[in-house]
Write a protein that holds these residues in place. Structure first.
Motif, short mmCIF file in Angstrom:
data_model
loop_
_atom_site.label_atom_id
_atom_site.label_comp_id
_atom_site.label_asym_id
_atom_site.label_seq_id
_atom_site.Cartn_x
_atom_site.Cartn_y
_atom_site.Cartn_z
N TRP A 476 0.80 -1.22 0.00
CA TRP A 476 0.00 0.00 0.00
C TRP A 476 0.84 1.27 0.00
N LYS A 477 2.16 1.14 0.05
CA LYS A 477 3.05 2.31 0.00
C LYS A 477 3.46 2.66 -1.43
N LYS A 478 2.90 1.94 -2.39
CA LYS A 478 3.26 2.20 -3.78
C LYS A 478 2.72 3.55 -4.23
N PRO A 479 3.41 4.19 -5.20
CA PRO A 479 3.06 5.55 -5.61
C PRO A 479 1.59 5.76 -5.97
N GLU A 480 1.00 4.80 -6.68
CA GLU A 480 -0.38 5.01 -7.11
C GLU A 480 -1.36 5.07 -5.93
N TYR A 481 -1.02 4.38 -4.82
CA TYR A 481 -1.90 4.44 -3.65
C TYR A 481 -1.66 5.72 -2.85
N ILE A 482 -0.43 6.20 -2.89
CA ILE A 482 -0.16 7.52 -2.29
C ILE A 482 -0.97 8.58 -3.04
N GLU A 483 -0.98 8.46 -4.36
CA GLU A 483 -1.74 9.41 -5.19
C GLU A 483 -3.22 9.34 -4.86
N ASP A 484 -3.74 8.12 -4.70
CA ASP A 484 -5.16 7.96 -4.37
C ASP A 484 -5.48 8.61 -3.04
N TRP A 485 -4.57 8.45 -2.06
CA TRP A 485 -4.78 9.09 -0.76
C TRP A 485 -4.72 10.61 -0.88
N LEU A 486 -3.78 11.10 -1.69
CA LEU A 486 -3.62 12.54 -1.85
C LEU A 486 -4.89 13.17 -2.43
N GLU A 487 -5.53 12.44 -3.36
CA GLU A 487 -6.75 12.95 -3.98
C GLU A 487 -7.99 12.68 -3.13
N ASN A 488 -7.97 11.57 -2.39
CA ASN A 488 -9.14 11.17 -1.59
C ASN A 488 -8.68 10.71 -0.21
N PRO A 512 -12.94 -3.01 2.59
CA PRO A 512 -11.96 -2.11 3.23
C PRO A 512 -11.08 -2.83 4.25
N CYS A 513 -9.95 -2.23 4.52
CA CYS A 513 -9.09 -2.74 5.59
C CYS A 513 -9.67 -2.31 6.94
N PRO A 514 -9.23 -2.90 8.06
CA PRO A 514 -9.73 -2.50 9.38
C PRO A 514 -9.38 -1.03 9.68
N ASP A 515 -10.12 -0.43 10.59
CA ASP A 515 -9.91 0.99 10.91
C ASP A 515 -8.50 1.28 11.42
N ASP A 516 -7.95 0.38 12.24
CA ASP A 516 -6.60 0.64 12.75
C ASP A 516 -5.55 0.57 11.64
N GLU A 517 -5.78 -0.32 10.69
CA GLU A 517 -4.87 -0.40 9.54
C GLU A 517 -4.99 0.84 8.67
N LYS A 518 -6.21 1.30 8.51
CA LYS A 518 -6.46 2.51 7.73
C LYS A 518 -5.78 3.72 8.36
N ALA A 519 -5.85 3.83 9.68
CA ALA A 519 -5.21 4.94 10.39
C ALA A 519 -3.69 4.88 10.25
N LYS A 520 -3.15 3.66 10.29
CA LYS A 520 -1.69 3.49 10.13
C LYS A 520 -1.24 3.94 8.75
N ARG A 521 -1.98 3.56 7.73
CA ARG A 521 -1.62 3.95 6.38
C ARG A 521 -1.73 5.47 6.20
N ALA A 522 -2.82 6.05 6.71
CA ALA A 522 -3.02 7.49 6.56
C ALA A 522 -1.88 8.27 7.21
N ALA A 523 -1.44 7.82 8.37
CA ALA A 523 -0.33 8.50 9.05
C ALA A 523 0.94 8.44 8.20
N TRP A 524 1.19 7.30 7.58
CA TRP A 524 2.38 7.16 6.74
C TRP A 524 2.25 8.04 5.50
N TYR A 525 1.06 8.09 4.90
CA TYR A 525 0.85 8.92 3.71
C TYR A 525 1.10 10.40 4.03
N LYS A 526 0.71 10.84 5.24
CA LYS A 526 0.90 12.25 5.62
C LYS A 526 2.38 12.62 5.65
N ASP A 527 3.23 11.65 5.95
CA ASP A 527 4.68 11.91 5.97
C ASP A 527 5.34 11.69 4.62
N ASN A 528 4.67 10.96 3.73
CA ASN A 528 5.30 10.57 2.47
C ASN A 528 4.49 10.98 1.24
#
Length: 556
Positions: A476-488, A512-528
């Protein structure tokens, strides 16, 4: 989708449970299909729903031609179908739709219904129950008759049938006239038959026996053989498939007794030796092609998990009449086009020998095959979007596209069950040539046109480099998923997916992934966030003057 979910209990196995067991049946009264298959549920559906189902079961025989096997028969065989166009249910079950057809107005009514309800074919129902919203077949806008989507039409299953069943059901060479369709033509049409009377196989296939007849002594020899082997005709085989020990036709002493409802096997049976011999001939052999599902087929468990005997007969007929769809003929078409020596042949023996120039099929048949090749030449399972995406994201480390078959691919089993190296190399070359078919590229084109950060590349990022952090669980750290998070950032349909398959297919809302997993990903996207393709593209085009990648935060 809702129809599939609400009407699972209309399948024949549940109707049979009701017929055999009535109110004591367990399967047809289950609240869900999963509970019906497990046989374990707290309580059956309510009284109102039970009555609704029973009422449908009672009346379903009035429109028996809407059964899944009849729908399939229409789309598979059209005017040659032996079931959908039958006058009565009994004729349908015995495969006598050609001998005893319904009236033309009735057939037109059925055809119209079939065309409007194409998605009720077994292949689409199976695709929905197996793949859910990820199914590529049932979600299509319409049915393309040029496409063969059934799993058992894949090359490994054709090869398994060829090795195991073909020697029995499809005699070749000088004995081509012993195939079931020629037996049927003899007994239905006698001397006027245009198939069995032909002097060569191509003339038989094209119904030209009256124009290119066999010699009289040859026809007499065939007549004698047909007289002894009448029970190999499709209608008697179908009686065996539907009724087995209770069949009145296939086990009768002779054809006259078989065809007379007042006689039949119960009054004039064949002897036990003959009965066992016929049963063995009808019985499907092979460990893959007649399995109940793709997983069971690849596991070579057709004996333990077989499809219905009627389905096996229909598959056998498809294999016999579609020999030109095997890989070697597809390759001949790809390499040589109209100059091919194999695929345009009038029959399989001529095709194998490369004699299409001296024994060709008709121009109409050649055009039909050419159309099929154009639609199906790129239909291998590993070319579907989710496997393209696995290659695009993971390259050589992908666990899906590298697998030997689709079931193992869907289990991420490429490491444990890899395809051969030469096959892997061929797939990889196709991916490199077609990288723009990945879901990420298609999604980018829809949003941004030809200059999008993904679609606008000369080649995919995976061919330049791959971030080790995105391998395995870090997909989920791949560029296209970062882009998806950036837009949505709250509800992107890709980055929120529970696994790579759901993410690649844009199923994050439904899986969807579990809420705690979603929060973990969102935090990483905010830094990257600056690793998104749009930011990388901004840097490559504007350098230090870029307004995206140099921003303080993702909002900016």
């Amino acid at each position: 989708e809702q129809w599939y979910k609400d009407n699972w209990w209309k399948a024949d196995k549940y109707k049979d449970d009701w017929k055999k067991n009535g109110k004591n049946g367990k399967e047809w009264k289950a609240p869900t299909q999963a509970e019906a298959e497990s046989g374990k549920y707290p309580k059956p559906v309510g009284e109102e729903e039970r009555k609704r189902r029973e009422e449908w079961y009672k009346n379903s025989d009035d429109e028996w031609w809407k059964k899944p096997e009849c729908i399939e028969d229409y789309f598979q065989k059209g005017p040659e179908g032996r079931h959908w166009q039958a006058k009565t249910l009994a004729d349908c079950d015995q495969g006598k739709g050609l001998e005893n057809p319904a009236s033309n107005p009735e057939k037109k009514k059925r055809e119209e219904w079939y065309r409007q309800n194409w998605w009720k074919q077994p292949k689409y129902t199976e695709d929905f129950h197996k793949n859910g919203t990820l199914g590529a077949a049932w979600t299509a806008k319409n049915d393309d008759p040029n496409l063969d989507k059934e799993w058992w039409k894949q090359p490994p299953f054709i090869a398994n049938w060829t090795k195991s069943m073909k020697p029995k059901s499809m005699p070749e060479g000088q004995e081509w006239w012993k195939q079931p369709q020629y037996i049927e033509d003899f007994h239905n049409n006698g001397p006027k038959g245009k198939k069995w009377t032909a002097g060569d196989e191509t003339a038989g296939i094209e119904d030209k026996g009256h124009l290119k007849p066999a010699a009289d002594d040859e026809k007499k020899a065939r007549e004698a053989w047909y007289g002894d082997n009448w029970w190999k005709a499709p209608s008697y085989a179908m009686d065996w498939a539907k009724n087995r020990g209770r069949g009145e036709m296939w086990a009768a002493a002779n054809k006259a007794a078989a065809d007379d409802p007042k006689r039949g096997a119960s009054k004039e049976p064949c002897d036990e030796v003959q009965k066992r011999s016929r049963d063995a001939w009808y019985r499907p052999t092979g460990d893959m092609w007649h399995a109940s599902g793709e997983n069971e087929g690849f596991a070579k468990k057709a004996a333990e998990n077989p499809c219905s005997k009627a389905d096996a007969l229909n598959r056998d007929e498809w294999y016999r009449t579609n020999w030109w769809k095997a890989p070697e003929y597809v390759d001949d078409w790809k390499k040589n086009g109209a100059a091919g020596k194999m695929w345009p042949a009038g029959n399989e023996s001529a095709g194998k020998a490369g004699k299409a120039d001296t024994d060709p099929c008709s121009d109409d048949e050649k055009q039909k095959r050419d159309d099929w090749y154009r639609n199906n030449a790129d239909s291998e399972w590993w070319k579907e979007p989710q496997y393209c995406e696995d290659w695009g994201q993971n390259g050589n480390d992908g666990n899906m596209w590298t697998a030997d078959n689709r079931p193992n691919a869907n289990r991420q089993g490429g490491k444990e069950h890899p395809c051969p190296e030469d096959e892997k190399a061929a797939r990889e070359q196709w991916y490199k040539d077609n990288w723009w078919k990945t879901p990420a590229a298609a999604d980018d084109w829809k949003k941004n046109g030809k200059n999008g950060p993904v679609c606008g590349r000369a080649k995919p990022a995976t061919m330049d480099r791959q971030d080790p952090e995105t391998i395995g669980d870090g997909w989920w750290k791949k560029p296209e998923y970062i882009e998806d998070w950036l837009e949505n950032p709250t509800d992107g349909k890709h980055w929120t997916g529970e696994d790579p398959v759901a993410a690649a297919a844009g199923q994050g809302h439904k899986r969807p992934c579990p809420d705690d997993e979603k929060a973990k990903r969102a935090a990483w996207y905010k830094d990257n966030w600056w690793k998104a393709p749009s930011c990388a593209d901004d840097w490559s085009k504007a350098g230090a003057n870029g307004k995206k990648w140099g921003a303080v935060n993702p909002d900016a």
